[in-house]
Write a protein that holds these residues in place. Structure first.
Motif: not given
Length: 317
Positions: A174-182, A212-215
């Motif tokens: 989950f720590r990989w799922l930053t806005p910049q990475n996405i 998923v709904s958040i991302l």
């Protein structure tokens, strides 16, 4: 010209060249497009990419045989690669054997009923405790597998289906799922030269559905249009990918995936892979010096993943 013809939208025009090319006809017209794109690339001295027909056709098929648009796309893609080097593979598959052998990413052996390759990502197999495993090295392995697929003529014509299996998902990821990475991963997705891509997410839980709904709002529109959530409803998945090519764990007929055989294909094609995954942008002075040193014609060689320090820009060329 009739009023109706004058008002016809660009997307309504017959895509005869693409269709006939898929039937191996009109080779003269296709070759004209190839030569035009090659000419444009040869004139761009700060860009080094492969100039063989097979590589150029990859981009021409993507944009319906518009050489000028293909040229623009190639420049944009390699500019993005040069700006995000840490996100793109520049070494041989053997350098990432530990990550590859986690069996988290693989191309399935057979094509679906529409002639598409199927790429499987088993998120639960990603070992977050391994020091060699980062979001970047996972992306490098994606680059290798997708480069293999993009080299195939049939895949260029028909597209790709991706299955993302979320079973065993580690919350450490989950720590990989930053806005910049996405955002970067979304841009990499846009740069894939497949005419059609569908993403199928399976084995999700209610908690993962919440994540998923958040991302989801961060994802690009193209991804949103082509992503499908199936949970564990294999009948739903089979509407898109028939069970005859799927492993039994997805309601299919294939007993198991031969990961060892698939990995060996990557290792046996290291040099070919490096030609397509390279960054490919250099400064003009290094371009000239490299051409003189190697004796190769300027602009007609591909990067091999062996970067050298550029004395002019003070960075790797």
């Amino acid at each position: 010209m009739t009023t109706k013809e004058a008002r016809k939208k660009p997307e309504d025009k017959p895509k005869s060249l693409q269709n006939k090319t898929n039937e191996d006809k009109d080779k003269f017209e296709v070759q004209k497009c190839i030569e035009r794109l090659r000419e444009l690339l040869e004139g761009e001295e700060n860009l080094k990419v492969r100039l063989d027909d097979k590589f150029l056709l990859r981009y021409l098929r993507w944009v319906d045989f518009d050489p000028d648009l293909a040229f623009t796309k190639i420049k944009d893609i390699y500019k993005f690669r040069s700006e995000t080097k840490e996100w793109h593979c520049s070494k041989q598959p053997s350098e990432y054997a530990t990550v590859i052998e986690m069996n988290a990413q693989v191309l399935l052996g057979n094509r679906d009923s529409r002639g598409r390759r199927v790429y499987l990502v088993k998120v639960g197999n990603i070992d977050c405790t391994n020091k060699d495993v980062t979001i970047h090295t996972i992306n490098y392995v994606d680059d290798m597998w997708l480069e293999v697929a993009m080299e195939e003529e049939e895949t260029q014509k028909n597209g790709l289906a991706i299955i993302i299996d979320m079973e065993g998902y580690s919350w450490k990821l989950f720590r990989w799922l930053t806005p910049q990475n996405i955002r970067i991963c979304s841009r990499k997705f846009y740069n894939l030269t497949f005419r059609e891509i569908d993403i199928h997410v399976v084995n999700t839980s209610s908690l993962l559905d919440t994540v998923v709904s958040i991302l989801y709002p961060i994802l690009g529109q193209r991804i949103k249009q082509h992503i499908h959530f199936h949970g564990q409803d294999w009948a739903s998945l089979h509407k898109f990918i028939t069970p005859d090519i799927l492993p039994q764990e997805y309601g299919g007929h294939i007993p198991q995936i031969d990961f060892a055989k698939a990995h060996q294909y990557l290792f046996d094609n290291e040099e070919k892979l490096m030609g397509g995954t390279a960054i490919a942008l250099i400064c003009a002075e290094c371009h000239r010096l490299h051409a003189e040193r190697t004796g190769w014609e300027s602009g007609r060689y591909a990067m091999r993943g062996t970067a050298s320090r550029c004395p002019h820009r003070q960075e790797d060329c």
